[in-house]
Design an enzyme around this catalytic site. Structure first.
Site, short mmCIF file in Angstrom:
data_model
loop_
_atom_site.label_atom_id
_atom_site.label_comp_id
_atom_site.label_asym_id
_atom_site.label_seq_id
_atom_site.Cartn_x
_atom_site.Cartn_y
_atom_site.Cartn_z
N ALA A 186 39.02 46.24 40.96
CA ALA A 186 39.28 45.85 42.35
C ALA A 186 40.40 46.69 42.98
O ALA A 186 40.62 46.64 44.18
CB ALA A 186 39.68 44.38 42.42
N SER A 187 41.10 47.45 42.15
CA SER A 187 42.30 48.17 42.60
C SER A 187 41.97 49.57 43.09
O SER A 187 41.43 50.39 42.34
CB SER A 187 43.30 48.22 41.42
OG SER A 187 44.09 49.40 41.46
N ASN A 188 42.31 49.83 44.34
CA ASN A 188 41.94 51.14 44.92
C ASN A 188 42.69 52.29 44.26
O ASN A 188 42.14 53.38 44.10
CB ASN A 188 42.16 51.14 46.43
CG ASN A 188 43.53 50.70 46.84
OD1 ASN A 188 43.85 49.51 46.75
ND2 ASN A 188 44.38 51.61 47.27
N SER A 197 43.58 52.30 41.17
CA SER A 197 42.90 52.46 39.88
C SER A 197 41.67 53.34 40.04
O SER A 197 41.33 54.13 39.14
CB SER A 197 42.48 51.10 39.31
OG SER A 197 43.60 50.32 38.95
#
Lengths: 194, 194
Positions: free
Chosen positions: A11-13, A15
């Site tokens: 969900a982490s941009n 990442s």
């Protein structure tokens, strides 16, 4: 072979940037550690991503992502929903951690979220990705949602807390922690020294 | 001449890196914008630096600072008090914004805080810095704490909120915002294009 451990959340941009960069390189071995930021944020008293809770930072982040993707030659489309539920992708990735298809799956799921605006929280999205990879989607999705695998993801969250993680991506080279895509070059340089 | 605007807080460790780097370069003109993060954090519901409120992030930040200072060839000593009260330094810097001694003052105050572990909140510390620069410390300190200058710092905080600042350092090149010392190279590259 020199090694880097990459803790990331689908969900982490930020990442997204690091997973794509690590999947493309062959200099160091990558130990993938999919995890969920939710329980970490919850311990900080947050019920959502700081990019949602802090509106000005959130607005800036999308401009920054556009610039960063251009810098790394990565496709980018701002997700129409953020953050997306990443628990299903994380459960599948847990199963894939030591499989040859891990980097490919991670890249495809990240692209689905951040370049194709797809709902990676859905079985149909993740199933389609596994199908396209020539994997047995039905079998993997069933195993991903087994009680044993769900328990493994809980243990992963506990491990993240023990390691004092506070965000993603986070890298380890040996015991040395590096936080954020902006530190991936430093972590890789450290890994190359060995 | 090409120009970059640098918003910074003397209490902010990442501002230390950027102020020192900008003070050393001659490629672009710097418009200095000293301000206080406190009112920004207060609007986010925080009564202290996120590096204090988030203990795991805070612990990491000091490791990161050690690495970053080594990278940029800057001296570093972890302050025994953090964040230090930066309001006096900010008021002096407001007076110095368009003076030839501005970059020198900012560098010296930053070094006092982050390399010499001095209390930059004290009149004696800031006065000693001004003395060493050959300035009239008594006159400047009095002017810094005049009602007019205090009002100017309040206006600066309002300006920061209008610009949707959420942290420091923050750079502007024209209307384009860049947040964090990690984006200073990008901001400088943009400024060089003009």
């Amino acid at each position: 072979m020199n090694e880097i451990t990459c803790w990331f959340d689908f969900a982490s941009n930020y990442s997204y940037l690091s997973v794509m960069r690590l999947a493309r390189q062959n200099q160091v071995n990558v130990r993938w550690k999919p995890f969920l930021l939710g329980p970490i944020f919850k311990e900080l008293g947050w019920d959502n991503s700081p990019f949602v809770l802090q509106k000005n930072k959130g607005a800036y982040v999308w401009i920054d992502m556009q610039r960063q993707c251009a810098k790394y030659g990565l496709p980018w489309r701002q997700p129409s929903a953020f953050p997306r539920r990443s628990i299903l992708a994380a459960r599948v990735a847990l199963l894939g951690e030591d499989q040859p298809w891990m980097a490919d799956f991670c890249s495809r799921a990240m692209l689905a979220n951040f370049a194709e605006d797809q709902d990676i929280g859905s079985e149909s999205c993740i199933g389609t990705i596994l199908d396209a990879m020539g994997q047995d989607a039905e079998r993997i999705l069933a195993a991903a949602q087994s009680p044993e695998n769900k328990a493994r993801l809980h243990m992963r969250s506990d491990e993240a807390k023990t390691l004092r993680l506070f965000g993603a991506p986070t890298f380890f080279v040996g015991m040395d922690m590096y936080w954020g895509n902006d530190r991936l070059d430093d972590a890789l340089a450290q890994a190359a020294i060995g």
